[in-house]
Structures are given as C-alpha cells and as structure tokens.
Design a protein around this motif. Structure first.
Motif, PDB file in Angstrom:
ATOM      1  N   SER A  13      60.321  -2.906   5.159  1.00  0.00           N
ATOM      2  CA  SER A  13      59.726  -2.790   6.484  1.00  0.00           C
ATOM      3  C   SER A  13      59.267  -1.347   6.669  1.00  0.00           C
ATOM      4  CB  SER A  13      60.732  -3.180   7.566  1.00  0.00           C
ATOM      5  OG  SER A  13      61.848  -2.303   7.551  1.00  0.00           O
ATOM      6  N   MET A  14      58.530  -1.103   7.758  1.00  0.00           N
ATOM      7  CA  MET A  14      58.032   0.235   8.059  1.00  0.00           C
ATOM      8  C   MET A  14      58.679   0.756   9.333  1.00  0.00           C
ATOM      9  SD  MET A  14      55.908   1.820   6.077  1.00  0.00           S
ATOM     10  CE  MET A  14      54.542   1.689   4.930  1.00  0.00           C
ATOM     11  N   ALA A  15      58.967   2.047   9.349  1.00  0.00           N
ATOM     12  CA  ALA A  15      59.459   2.726  10.542  1.00  0.00           C
ATOM     13  C   ALA A  15      58.580   3.947  10.790  1.00  0.00           C
ATOM     14  CB  ALA A  15      60.916   3.150  10.373  1.00  0.00           C
ATOM     15  N   VAL A  16      58.302   4.218  12.034  1.00  0.00           N
ATOM     16  CA  VAL A  16      57.431   5.337  12.387  1.00  0.00           C
ATOM     17  C   VAL A  16      58.101   6.657  12.007  1.00  0.00           C
ATOM     18  CG1 VAL A  16      56.291   6.537  14.287  1.00  0.00           C
ATOM     19  CG2 VAL A  16      56.357   4.037  14.246  1.00  0.00           C
ATOM     20  N   ALA A  17      57.303   7.550  11.421  1.00  0.00           N
ATOM     21  CA  ALA A  17      57.763   8.903  11.100  1.00  0.00           C
ATOM     22  C   ALA A  17      56.841   9.894  11.800  1.00  0.00           C
ATOM     23  CB  ALA A  17      57.768   9.122   9.592  1.00  0.00           C
ATOM     24  N   GLU A  18      56.991  11.167  11.509  1.00  0.00           N
ATOM     25  CA  GLU A  18      56.187  12.173  12.173  1.00  0.00           C
ATOM     26  C   GLU A  18      54.742  12.117  11.707  1.00  0.00           C
ATOM     27  OE1 GLU A  18      57.346  13.659   8.271  1.00  0.00           O
ATOM     28  OE2 GLU A  18      58.469  12.722   9.917  1.00  0.00           O
ATOM     29  N   SER A  19      53.825  12.559  12.568  1.00  0.00           N
ATOM     30  CA  SER A  19      52.415  12.701  12.262  1.00  0.00           C
ATOM     31  C   SER A  19      51.849  11.372  11.750  1.00  0.00           C
ATOM     32  CB  SER A  19      52.225  13.830  11.239  1.00  0.00           C
ATOM     33  OG  SER A  19      50.863  14.050  10.985  1.00  0.00           O
ATOM     34  N   CYS A  20      51.152  11.420  10.607  1.00  0.00           N
ATOM     35  CA  CYS A  20      50.517  10.214  10.062  1.00  0.00           C
ATOM     36  C   CYS A  20      51.383   9.559   8.991  1.00  0.00           C
ATOM     37  CB  CYS A  20      49.149  10.563   9.486  1.00  0.00           C
ATOM     38  SG  CYS A  20      49.200  11.828   8.193  1.00  0.00           S
ATOM     39  N   HIS A  21      52.676   9.857   8.982  1.00  0.00           N
ATOM     40  CA  HIS A  21      53.579   9.328   7.976  1.00  0.00           C
ATOM     41  C   HIS A  21      54.384   8.141   8.514  1.00  0.00           C
ATOM     42  CE1 HIS A  21      52.603  13.269   6.389  1.00  0.00           C
ATOM     43  NE2 HIS A  21      53.126  12.926   5.229  1.00  0.00           N
ATOM     44  N   ARG A  22      54.901   7.365   7.563  1.00  0.00           N
ATOM     45  CA  ARG A  22      55.816   6.270   7.900  1.00  0.00           C
ATOM     46  C   ARG A  22      56.933   6.218   6.871  1.00  0.00           C
ATOM     47  NH1 ARG A  22      52.793   1.033  10.547  1.00  0.00           N
ATOM     48  NH2 ARG A  22      51.481   2.186  12.001  1.00  0.00           N
ATOM     49  N   HIS A  23      58.067   5.703   7.307  1.00  0.00           N
ATOM     50  CA  HIS A  23      59.200   5.512   6.412  1.00  0.00           C
ATOM     51  C   HIS A  23      59.162   4.096   5.850  1.00  0.00           C
ATOM     52  CE1 HIS A  23      60.867   9.257   7.783  1.00  0.00           C
ATOM     53  NE2 HIS A  23      61.133   8.820   8.996  1.00  0.00           N
ATOM     54  N   VAL A  24      59.200   3.961   4.534  1.00  0.00           N
ATOM     55  CA  VAL A  24      59.401   2.652   3.909  1.00  0.00           C
ATOM     56  C   VAL A  24      60.904   2.387   3.896  1.00  0.00           C
ATOM     57  CG1 VAL A  24      59.076   1.257   1.838  1.00  0.00           C
ATOM     58  CG2 VAL A  24      57.356   2.966   2.473  1.00  0.00           C
ATOM     59  N   MET A  25      61.312   1.338   4.577  1.00  0.00           N
ATOM     60  CA  MET A  25      62.726   0.995   4.710  1.00  0.00           C
ATOM     61  C   MET A  25      63.056  -0.167   3.781  1.00  0.00           C
ATOM     62  SD  MET A  25      63.464   3.182   7.066  1.00  0.00           S
ATOM     63  CE  MET A  25      65.145   2.665   7.469  1.00  0.00           C
ATOM     64  N   ILE A  26      64.056  -0.005   2.947  1.00  0.00           N
ATOM     65  CA  ILE A  26      64.525  -1.067   2.065  1.00  0.00           C
ATOM     66  C   ILE A  26      66.044  -1.129   2.164  1.00  0.00           C
ATOM     67  CG2 ILE A  26      64.661  -1.898  -0.317  1.00  0.00           C
ATOM     68  CD1 ILE A  26      62.006  -0.552  -0.875  1.00  0.00           C
ATOM     69  N   SER A  27      66.564  -2.315   2.406  1.00  0.00           N
ATOM     70  CA  SER A  27      68.015  -2.521   2.577  1.00  0.00           C
ATOM     71  C   SER A  27      68.585  -1.582   3.647  1.00  0.00           C
ATOM     72  CB  SER A  27      68.745  -2.322   1.239  1.00  0.00           C
ATOM     73  OG  SER A  27      68.296  -3.264   0.286  1.00  0.00           O
ATOM     74  N   GLY A  28      67.810  -1.385   4.710  1.00  0.00           N
ATOM     75  CA  GLY A  28      68.279  -0.596   5.834  1.00  0.00           C
ATOM     76  C   GLY A  28      68.251   0.900   5.635  1.00  0.00           C
ATOM     77  N   LYS A  29      67.691   1.389   4.530  1.00  0.00           N
ATOM     78  CA  LYS A  29      67.652   2.818   4.247  1.00  0.00           C
ATOM     79  C   LYS A  29      66.213   3.265   3.993  1.00  0.00           C
ATOM     80  CE  LYS A  29      72.213   2.758   2.026  1.00  0.00           C
ATOM     81  NZ  LYS A  29      72.970   3.037   0.771  1.00  0.00           N
ATOM     82  N   VAL A  30      65.963   4.549   4.237  1.00  0.00           N
ATOM     83  CA  VAL A  30      64.648   5.105   3.932  1.00  0.00           C
ATOM     84  C   VAL A  30      64.506   5.221   2.418  1.00  0.00           C
ATOM     85  CG1 VAL A  30      63.118   7.082   4.163  1.00  0.00           C
ATOM     86  CG2 VAL A  30      64.524   6.369   6.108  1.00  0.00           C
ATOM     87  N   TYR A  31      63.577   4.465   1.866  1.00  0.00           N
ATOM     88  CA  TYR A  31      63.319   4.577   0.434  1.00  0.00           C
ATOM     89  C   TYR A  31      62.376   5.745   0.161  1.00  0.00           C
ATOM     90  CZ  TYR A  31      61.460   3.845  -4.199  1.00  0.00           C
ATOM     91  OH  TYR A  31      61.056   4.058  -5.502  1.00  0.00           O
ATOM     92  N   ARG A  32      61.297   5.831   0.927  1.00  0.00           N
ATOM     93  CA  ARG A  32      60.333   6.909   0.737  1.00  0.00           C
ATOM     94  C   ARG A  32      59.539   7.069   2.024  1.00  0.00           C
ATOM     95  NH1 ARG A  32      56.669   6.732  -4.504  1.00  0.00           N
ATOM     96  NH2 ARG A  32      58.519   7.706  -5.388  1.00  0.00           N
ATOM     97  N   THR A  33      59.179   8.290   2.334  1.00  0.00           N
ATOM     98  CA  THR A  33      58.287   8.576   3.449  1.00  0.00           C
ATOM     99  C   THR A  33      56.886   8.771   2.886  1.00  0.00           C
ATOM    100  OG1 THR A  33      60.072   9.612   4.704  1.00  0.00           O
ATOM    101  CG2 THR A  33      57.820  10.101   5.397  1.00  0.00           C
ATOM    102  N   VAL A  34      55.931   8.021   3.409  1.00  0.00           N
ATOM    103  CA  VAL A  34      54.574   8.013   2.854  1.00  0.00           C
ATOM    104  C   VAL A  34      53.562   8.346   3.936  1.00  0.00           C
ATOM    105  CG1 VAL A  34      55.191   6.332   1.063  1.00  0.00           C
ATOM    106  CG2 VAL A  34      54.284   5.532   3.251  1.00  0.00           C
TER     107      VAL A  34
END
Length: 347
Positions: free
Chosen positions: A41-62
């Motif tokens: 799933s995706m979670a909002v991050a700062e600016s134009c970035h988003r957090h890729v969430m896998i198994s409830g944890k941030v996998y990578r910020t893109v």
C-alpha cells in the motif's frame, strides 16, 4: 504494438537504459476474501514522495518520478538517454504471495507499465512481471504482457523463493520466453547472505544484491540454460554482480573436476559471453574489465533510475572509459537494440 519510432528516438536522442524501475502512484484494492499481509500500500510522505508499505512497515520511500511519465522524460536527456526500459520495483514481484493473489497484483502492474509506455510517445518501453511461483499462471501472464500489452519481455528475480533461475523446473517458462521472443531481465531479489552483513539495511542493495545476481548467472551456466534455449535473450543487472570474479574459478574448476565437466556441457566462459549485462557498476576500470570478460557486444546501459542509488551519468561514464567509438556505440545503444529486438521493428 511495438512502435517503430522507438528506434528513431534512441538514435536521435542518445542511449538506451535497460535498467529502470516503476512504482505505481497507488496500489489496487485487494479483490478476495483474505488480504495477504504482503499486499503493498502507499502512505503519504513529505513533498512529492510516498512510502511503500509492506507488511505494515515502510519498505522504501519513493518519489513521483516512479510513476510520473512527464518528470521521468524530463530527466532522460541529462543522462544522455533517448529510450528507457521500465520494469517493476523488484520487491513487487510478489513470489511469496499465493499465486492467484500475486497474479492479481502483477496484472495491475503490467497494465500500469503499458499505460506509461503509451503515454511516453515512444520514449519508454516496458518489461512486465509474472507469478513464477506458479508456472502455468506465469506463462499465461507472460503471453498477456507480450501479446496483448505489447511489452518487450519480463523482469524476474535472481531467485524464486530460493530456487535458482538455472533450475530445470523453470525451463517451461524460459521456453515460453524464447517462443514469444521476449527479453528476460534478472534483478537481485531477497538475496542470500544478509545474515553475514554488519550495518544498516541499505547494505542489502550495496553488497548483497551483486552477490545474488552473480549466483543467479552462475546457476544459468551450470544449469546449461542457453544450451537448452539458444535463442533466449537474458540479461543480468548490476554488471552480472560477482560473476566476473566467480567465472575464472568456475572455468578452472570445469577443467579440473570431472564432475563439473560432466554436468556443465560447454565452457563456462563461453556461456557467460552469451548473456547480456548492464553497466551499473559505478566504476570505469570495472566496466572495462566487464567488456574484456564478457565482450563488447554484451554490455548495455543500466541506471536503476529513479531510485536514489542510481547512475546519474551513465553515458558519460562509458565515454570516460576510453573505448573506441564502435565499442562505445555498442554499449550505449546497439547492444540494447539487439537485446530488446528493436532492430527487427525498425522502419
């Protein structure tokens, strides 16, 4: 659906990058009765970035360059590129999910990639992904990606839940790739050896990825993959990882040990020169060594764009290596044309 203007674009504007990634702006809602914990799933991050969430944890910020075609295309000229091959972020390959769940996710990704290709006006081409934990489903999805969506091939992991890509069990899939004239790009995924590293998680990309790619390529040699599938076009990321260091030992072992001579049907060094490799090694002496080891006809530009750990000047790096003009042109665009079958679609 493979547009002829792709050849014109790479000649007019620069090189062909065979190693770049896509993450969709949002992931689809799960259709089923029980949501897999690995469903991203995706979670909002700062600016134009988003957090890729896998198994409830941030996998990578893109950043939005993972899905925004306009911003991606704006960056290509500065890297010396005219054409870019896009494929999913490897963690999205989903081999660890149930096969039906994985197929649902990968169908969405394949259609997203095809839409980005269509939006690009000939500056992007695509590789899809398939659920290799189920060969029948994988072959059906491969056929859909190539025949219906017009993608040029498929990205696969360096291992399939621990199974090496040289394993005979995967031969029906590679036979289908060969029959469909589909290119295969092997990317590091959930690598072995993480328990031997000391330091932060980023060492997975920095140190463990090349090791797993090297083992994957070695398994394709010891498994005689291209001897069974001589028309298969397969490429290995990160310059083939550690293969260039492993290959002299494998070649000598093949000469010394009768058991290796019996199971490996042709010279390991000769087999290795039939694979393709990207240039993503961040070092010009290493790049020259790879050309000496694998041949000037087998290396292609790779960047890992748009992730932070990517080569921002890939064409300049090739120019700085001191190759003659013909070798440089081969590395910058001609080898990739051959790998992707683009020369057969020229106007």
């Amino acid at each position: 659906m493979r547009a002829n203007n792709q050849i014109q674009a790479c000649h007019q504007c620069g090189g062909i990058d065979v190693h770049s990634h896509v993450v969709p702006e949002n992931f689809p809602a799960y259709v089923g009765s029980r949501l897999p914990p690995e469903w991203p799933s995706m979670a909002v991050a700062e600016s134009c970035h988003r957090h890729v969430m896998i198994s409830g944890k941030v996998y990578r910020t893109v950043s939005d360059k993972c899905w925004d075609v306009t911003k991606r295309l704006e960056d290509l000229p500065g890297m010396g590129l005219g054409l870019q091959l896009i494929s999913p972020m490897p963690e999205l390959l989903s081999y660890w999910m149930g096969s039906a769940d994985a197929q649902q996710m990968l169908r969405f990704l394949n259609e997203q990639i095809a839409a980005m290709v269509a939006e690009s006006g000939g500056s992007l081409i695509g590789l899809g992904a398939v659920p290799l934990q189920d060969l029948d489903l994988a072959i059906r999805e491969l056929e859909y990606a190539v025949r219906t969506l017009g993608l040029h091939g498929v990205e696969i992991g360096s291992n399939i839940n621990g199974m090496p890509i040289g394993a005979p069990a995967l031969d029906p899939f590679f036979a289908a790739c060969e029959a469909l004239d589909a290119a295969v790009f092997v990317h590091a995924l959930r690598p072995a050896g993480m328990d031997r590293l000391v330091g932060p998680a980023a060492l997975q990309q920095v140190l463990a990825y090349p090791g797993d790619v090297g083992l994957a390529a070695a398994s394709a040699i010891t498994g005689n993959l291209l001897l069974r599938r001589p028309n298969l076009r397969i490429a290995f990321s990160h310059g083939g990882g550690t293969l260039a260091s492993l290959l002299p030992r494998l070649q000598e072992g093949w000469a010394v040990f009768p058991g290796l001579r019996e199971c490996i049907a042709a010279s390991p060094a000769e087999q290795a020169r039939r694979f393709f490799y990207d240039t993503l090694v961040f070092d010009t002496p290493t790049l020259r060594h790879l050309v000496d080891m694998f041949g000037a006809s087998q290396l292609m530009v790779g960047t890992d764009y748009p992730f932070n750990f990517h080569d921002r000047t890939p064409v300049e790096r090739i120019a700085a290596a001191g190759f003659d003009a013909d070798t440089a042109a081969a590395l910058i665009h001609r080898n990739a044309q051959r790998y992707l079958g683009l020369e057969r679609t020229a106007p």
